[in-house]
Each structure stands twice: as C-alpha cells, then as structure tokens.
Design an enzyme around this catalytic site. Structure first.
Site, mmCIF file in Angstrom:
data_model
loop_
_atom_site.group_PDB
_atom_site.id
_atom_site.type_symbol
_atom_site.label_atom_id
_atom_site.label_comp_id
_atom_site.label_asym_id
_atom_site.label_seq_id
_atom_site.Cartn_x
_atom_site.Cartn_y
_atom_site.Cartn_z
ATOM 1 N N ALA A 272 0.835 -1.210 0.000
ATOM 2 C CA ALA A 272 0.000 0.000 0.000
ATOM 3 C C ALA A 272 0.863 1.250 0.000
ATOM 4 C CB ALA A 272 -0.940 -0.007 1.206
ATOM 5 N N ARG B 195 -12.847 -17.892 4.635
ATOM 6 C CA ARG B 195 -11.784 -18.302 5.554
ATOM 7 C C ARG B 195 -12.259 -18.419 7.005
ATOM 8 N NH1 ARG B 195 -6.577 -15.023 3.019
ATOM 9 N NH2 ARG B 195 -6.361 -16.434 1.255
ATOM 10 N N GLY C 280 0.585 -13.137 -2.818
ATOM 11 C CA GLY C 280 0.485 -12.182 -3.930
ATOM 12 C C GLY C 280 -0.786 -12.328 -4.758
ATOM 13 N N ASN D 196 4.262 -7.326 4.981
ATOM 14 C CA ASN D 196 3.603 -8.619 4.771
ATOM 15 C C ASN D 196 3.375 -8.883 3.294
ATOM 16 O OD1 ASN D 196 3.285 -9.792 7.300
ATOM 17 N ND2 ASN D 196 1.495 -8.543 7.761
HETATM 18 P P1 ADP Z 1 0.061 -3.371 3.492
HETATM 19 O O1 ADP Z 1 -0.286 -4.704 2.895
HETATM 20 O O2 ADP Z 1 -1.120 -2.677 4.032
HETATM 21 O O3 ADP Z 1 0.898 -2.555 2.567
HETATM 22 P P2 ADP Z 1 2.408 -4.406 4.796
HETATM 23 O O4 ADP Z 1 2.474 -5.247 6.011
HETATM 24 O O5 ADP Z 1 2.758 -5.055 3.511
HETATM 25 O O6 ADP Z 1 0.966 -3.731 4.752
HETATM 26 O O7 ADP Z 1 3.377 -3.156 4.947
HETATM 27 C C1 ADP Z 1 3.347 -2.306 6.053
HETATM 28 C C2 ADP Z 1 4.752 -1.769 6.272
HETATM 29 O O8 ADP Z 1 4.709 -0.698 7.216
HETATM 30 C C3 ADP Z 1 5.730 -2.799 6.822
HETATM 31 O O9 ADP Z 1 6.867 -2.858 6.000
HETATM 32 C C4 ADP Z 1 6.080 -2.259 8.217
HETATM 33 O O10 ADP Z 1 7.394 -2.562 8.619
HETATM 34 C C5 ADP Z 1 5.867 -0.775 8.042
HETATM 35 N N1 ADP Z 1 5.604 -0.060 9.298
HETATM 36 C C6 ADP Z 1 4.798 -0.448 10.316
HETATM 37 N N2 ADP Z 1 4.806 0.470 11.289
HETATM 38 C C7 ADP Z 1 5.624 1.481 10.881
HETATM 39 C C8 ADP Z 1 6.057 2.700 11.466
HETATM 40 N N3 ADP Z 1 5.655 3.066 12.672
HETATM 41 N N4 ADP Z 1 6.900 3.486 10.748
HETATM 42 C C9 ADP Z 1 7.357 3.110 9.520
HETATM 43 N N5 ADP Z 1 6.998 1.937 8.954
HETATM 44 C C10 ADP Z 1 6.139 1.145 9.607
#
Ligand code: ADP
Length: 662
Positions: free
Chosen positions: A166, A488, A199, A193
């Site tokens: 995102a 699920r 994917g 994640n």
């Molecule tokens: P989405 O699928 O919604 O994109 P993801 O889990 O793939 O969610 O990505 C979220 C990202 O945000 C992760 O890489 C995580 O490490 C990062 N993240 C979470 N909290 C923080 C924060 N406080 N500051 C910067 N990055 C963060």
C-alpha cells in the site's frame, strides 16, 4: 494438467529463485580497531586470517567468509546462499553489516526471515570459531552501538508511512501526480507482509477469464443468485439487481462455457463474505462505496501495475476463501514482483525512501496533519513536514498479540499464544497514531484466522496444496468436515472444532499440477525436505497415506471415494462445496497438516473512497490518508482470500493521488 494459474503449485519458476549471491565485502578496513573490545589483550581475541563457515539456511547451506585481525571482525562476506529472493534479501544485506559494526553475534534477526537469519549467524559463528573466538561470549556481548546522528528535519509534500504494497503504491501514485514524496519504513527492507504473501489478486478480467471454463457447479451458483432477495442486501440491493440482469443476459446468449464474472459479482461476494456478527450481536458489512471502488477499479489496478512493469500469469485460480475463480498471480514468486516493481518506479519518479525509520507521531497544526515525527534505528530523531498530506500505510496488527486479544470480538477463544503468518513488524503502529489524532476505528473486532497455518509456527509455508476447488480437508478421524470452497472464517471456525484444532489438506499429483518432486513448492520449500521433516506426508496409496497421517484407513479411503462421486455429480450434498477440480485419484497422494493462525486484521482507520481518514464524526481529517491493512471499511467481518492485494494497490494508488491533491 491442472490450471497453471494456481500459484501454490508452481514449481518451475522457482528455479529462478536459486541464485548464488556474491556480496561485496562488508568491512571496516580497520576503522573499528580502537573500538575493539579488549584491544589491550596481547593474545588477541582471534587468530588473524580469513575463515570460511557454513550453516543451514531456509533452502540450502549458507557459506560465508569472515576476515579477522587479532581483535576485530574486519569483514563478513556471504559467498553462497539460495534463500528466497526478496524475502531474505534484508538478511544478507543487514546482518553482515551489523556483525561488523557491533563486533558481536548478538544481532536482531530479520522479521519474517528467521530461518535465513539464524542460518547466517550460525555460518558466521562457525567461521569465527575456526579463528579461535569464544562464540558464547560473542553471542552475549552487547553490540557496539552506532551513536545517534544529528536530528534530521526534511520538508516535502507527501509523506508515506510504511513500505509494504500500500505504501509503495501510494508513493508511486503521489509522485506520478506530481508530488514530492518521502516514504519511511521502520524495518531495514521494503515489503512488509506484502512481499511474503502469496500475492494473489482478485479481479474480473475481460482478457484472461474468458479462457477459463465455466463448471456446472459455478453455473448452479449463478442460478442460485437469481433467487436471492434484494431486500436482504441492504446498500447492495441495486448491485444485486444489476448482477441478476447480467446473469440473465449471460444465460440468454446461450454460451455458458466461458467463465462469467463482473465487478458486481465481485461486490456481492465481498459483501456476503464480509457480512458478519460480532460477539455482542452487532452486524457489520463492507462499506458500500469502498467495496464498489475496490471491485470496479480492480482491473484498472492490474493495468496500472502492468504499466509499471509488473507481470501477471495468464491463468486464473481461486485462492482459499476467494469464492470465485478471479484470482490472479504475479509471475514473480510471492509478493516480490509487486514490491520490486513499485520500488523501482517510486525511485525513478524521485520518491525518497528512508529505511530503519519508524514513525512515532503525527504532527497536527490547526487541526491539519502536517507531518510525522520518527526515529531511526540508531536513535536519530527525524521530523518530516508534509505540505500536502500524510499517507498511513503501516499494515495491520496481526503480530501484536496484546492488540489482537484486546480488540478481538469475533472469536470466542483467542489468546495471546495464537501464532501468526505475519512479519513481526505488523504491530498496529498506524492505528495507534491515527487514533491519537481522532481517527475513527472501524471494525476492529474482526480478525482473520488463516485456516491453513503450519502447526507450531503459524506460517503459510511448509505445505502443498492446489487451488481452492481442488482442496480436500479431512480431520484426525479421517473425515471431511467442511465445504473447502467457503470463506476463511468458516474454514477456520470449522478447523478449531476438530481434534487438536488440526486438519489435513489432501492433494494428488493432478491437483498439485504434476510438480517435480525433486524441486520446490511455491514457498521455496524443497519437496524432499518437507517429506523428510514430516511437514507433509506422501504415499502411493490412500491407505498408506492414512497410515502416515495416523487416521483410520477405511474411513479415510471411503471418504475420498465419496468425494470423487461429488466431483462427478458437481454436487456436494454433505457440505455444499460450490466448485470442484478434477477427481482426486492420481498418485502419489499428499497430506499437509494445518491449523488456524492470525493472518489479517480487517479493522483499522476508517476511510472513505478517496482514502481520506475519517474522524469519529465521519468527517475527513485534513491531510491524513490511509490505505491497505491499516485501513478499515472494505473487508468488514471476513476478508475474501485474494482481496487484500487488490485492496492495497487500489487504495494505495488512490491514497497517493488524493494526498497529491488529485
Ligand atoms: P500493506 O499490505 O497494508 O501494505 P504491509 O504489512 O505489507 O501492509 O506493509 C506495512 C509496512 O509498514 C511494513 O513494511 C512495516 O514494517 C511498516 N511499518 C509499520 N509500522 C511502521 C512505522 N511506525 N513506521 C514506519 N513503517 C512502519
């Protein structure tokens, strides 16, 4: 051959994952000498020289070369490794550096890549042992700390917090719309994640879906939809009406051989899949405008991703809990294709990416969000001012057991010991920061359990199965117990009712797509290792398989025979399975033990269709946007399998554009 689209069974492309990484030497050229512990010791800590060491990683042996002088680890070079590209990259980039910088083996493992991390640390330890090092001491020694640097302050137009799918989509989109962008990510690598997910991307698809055959069972589902009553569909009544017209037209045309789909059918599935009641009896369903935005833009999102270089396979499958064959798969393994593509585009478009930078607070001025404060892993304070807006894209809270237990209002018994498929970074930071500035939290009680987590670890990997229509679940008594094509939460709830909350996914060679049993599954697991480690069972007959699983053979074999008659009749009178693959009859047969684990947190910051974050009065908070798992409103009580990737890229793109002022 089974449908090539089913990503879980692809094996051939994984050969592409196997690579030898020759990393540049990560060294210190003697600069750490004055900091080396015990430098006065005439004997020294090590026998100077270059030593090799090796240890088992995720998929193969990791080999390193370590150079030491009398008191200092000078360099660590990874000579060979074959772990999952993308997911494990951060391990090989950061751990050698940390060992040299900290002069210690007490190194944090990389979230989501613990096997590779520990394998690398063990390989380095093996080399250092040859140099005469005291490994126990090195493993307990506090690392030398890089001092915090001078505070960093930057001004930009859009700040994106979080570098998963995102966040990267938002950064690309904001930059594409002319904004100056800084993206911050708290971990040492992008991907979150998303990069370790399957994917899977749900969308209607006028190009690929017509190549998929319509089954009798799916035709029956369309006929059943014609009997649905609009009155039970709330805001979605008109959508159902339109869908019924589309289905009638499809039947009227007389050619019902090609798969039917439409944004409206996707909306109705998302609505049905998400409409749930919490433990207090309160009902929830996906916000209409958000679900509409998701389903009507999904194909456009695919085209947008393609325009940035992402590549999708031609085939279409049904990931577990997707309810219809509209699941697309990237050509690259797991989520790596999306992340690499978006990272490249973000950089090309001039977005600045700051890793190891954790957002701690939103900055509010006169009721508007104007930036964030953050801290880097070495303690350096960071202030980022954003003249146009901040996009929160920090993912969910599946790896924060306290938050899971605090908010859960769906599962009657969920305690902090529950395992998760998530990286340890999914701690809900964005939800906490958003709440502090008055954001409304929407649907927080609904937490998705992935029915098919690995017992003991909760991981998605470590097993084999095909597309949802081909999967058969049996319990420890050797009996089917559920419609395997269901949502699920239905599958997880049913699994929790079984002995030891465990079940087996049964597959045969056809449903697995005739994999090379000396090769790897889609997660990069070697088939032979899975068998040797008893992660999966394999046998030439169902009787032998039953014996390995420890289930009564007569019951199990009878159950499989009965299931095959359901496939023939395209009707499951026991559990109402709504779509079928081929009969399960091609040896060898496989069984993968599974148990539910926390996978996705549906609730979060309430957003509208422009991805603006809403306050508790339903009004947009000026300057604050959110997308992806941190946001609430789309999936409601239960997210459809394959809808998260569609969500993060569709709303990530929208959030970036909105923040840029479009
Ligand atoms: P989405 O699928 O919604 O994109 P993801 O889990 O793939 O969610 O990505 C979220 C990202 O945000 C992760 O890489 C995580 O490490 C990062 N993240 C979470 N909290 C923080 C924060 N406080 N500051 C910067 N990055 C963060």
């Amino acid at each position: 051959m089974r449908h090539p689209s089913c990503r879980y069974v692809r094996t051939g492309f994984l050969a592409a994952l196997v690579f030898i990484l020759i990393m540049g030497v990560i060294g210190c050229s003697g600069s750490n000498k004055e900091a080396a512990p015990d430098a006065a010791d005439a004997q020294g800590l090590y026998t100077p020289g270059t030593y090799t060491g090796e240890a088992q990683g995720l998929h193969s042996v990791i080999k390193v070369e370590v150079t030491v002088d009398a008191n200092t680890i000078q360099s660590v070079k990874v000579v060979e490794q074959k772990d999952t590209e993308g997911v494990s990259d951060a391990v090989f980039e950061t751990i050698p550096q940390k060992v040299v910088e900290g002069q210690s083996l007490k190194v944090d493992i990389v979230s989501g890549a613990s096997v590779s991390s520990n394998g690398l640390i063990d390989a380095i330890a093996a080399a250092l042992a040859k140099a005469g090092a005291d490994i126990d001491e090195l493993k307990s020694r506090e690392p030398l700390k890089a001092a915090a640097k001078e505070a960093i302050t930057k001004k930009t137009e859009v700040v994106v917090v979080g570098g998963g799918g995102a966040g990267l989509a938002a950064a690309v989109s904001a930059a594409e719309n002319g904004a100056k962008v800084i993206l911050i990510e708290k971990s040492p690598a992008l991907g979150g994640n998303t990069i370790r997910s399957g994917g899977e991307f749900n969308s209607y698809d006028p190009a690929r879906q017509p190549k998929v055959a319509m089954t009798k069972a799916l035709t029956n589902e369309l006929k059943e939809i014609l009997t649905y009553d609009e009155k039970e569909f709330g805001d979605y009544a008109d959508t159902l009406k339109t869908l019924k017209e589309q289905i009638k037209e499809y039947f009227a045309k007389g050619d019902t051989t090609k798969l039917f789909d439409s944004p409206e059918l996707h909306m109705i599935h998302t609505y049905i899949g998400g409409k749930r009641t919490d433990l207090d009896g309160k009902e929830i369903s996906g916000k209409f405008e958000l679900v509409k935005t998701l389903a009507t833009n999904s194909y456009g999102t695919i085209q947008w991703l393609e325009s940035h270089g992402a590549k999708f396979q031609d085939g279409i499958g049904t990931v577990l809990g997707a309810l219809w064959p509209r699941t697309h798969h990237n050509t690259e393994p797991l989520g790596t294709g999306y992340i690499n593509t978006m990272e490249k585009s973000a950089k090309e478009l001039g977005a600045e990416i700051m890793l190891n930078t954790k957002a701690t607070k939103l900055i509010v001025e006169n009721g508007r969000i104007v930036g964030v404060t953050a801290e880097q892993s070495d303690g350096t304070p960071v202030t980022l001012k954003a003249s146009k807006g901040v996009v929160m894209a920090t993912g969910g809270f599946g790896a924060n057991p306290e938050m899971v237990v605090e908010y859960n209002n769906y599962w009657p018994a969920l305690d902090a010991s529950v395992k998760t498929t998530n990286t340890t970074n999914a701690t809900g930071d964005g939800i906490v920061m958003g709440k502090e500035v008055g954001a409304n939290l929407w649907g927080m009680g609904f937490i998705q359990l992935m029915p098919s987590g690995q017992p003991g670890t909760g991981a998605l990997s470590g097993g084999v199965w095909g597309s949802a229509e081909t999967q058969i679940f049996v319990n420890k008594e050797g009996k089917r117990y559920v419609n395997e094509y269901a949502e699920r939460d239905v599958l997880a709830a049913a699994a929790l009712e079984q002995t030891d909350q465990t079940f087996y996914i049964i597959s045969d060679m056809t449903s697995l797509g005739n994999p090379d049993l000396n090769g790897k599954n889609v997660w990069g697991d070697n088939y032979q290792d899975l068998i040797a480690n008893k992660n999966i069972f394999m046998a030439d007959t169902l009787e032998e398989l039953a014996e390995q699983m420890g289930v009564p053979a007569d019951v199990f074999v009878a159950e499989m025979k009965k299931y095959n008659t359901y496939v023939e009749n395209q009707l499951d009178p026991e559990f109402g399975k709504k779509n079928f693959g081929a009969k399960l009859e091609t040896p060898p047969f496989f069984a993968t033990p599974r148990t539910p684990s926390v996978h996705h947190t549906m609730g979060g910051l309430e957003i509208n269709e422009k991805a603006q974050v809403l306050n508790t009065e339903g009004k947009p908070i000026d300057g604050l946007f959110a997308a992806g798992e941190v946001a609430g409103g789309v999936h409601a009580g239960n997210r459809l399998g394959g809808n998260a990737i569609t969500d993060i890229f569709t709303f990530g793109r929208i959030a970036g554009a909105s923040a840029a002022g479009k």
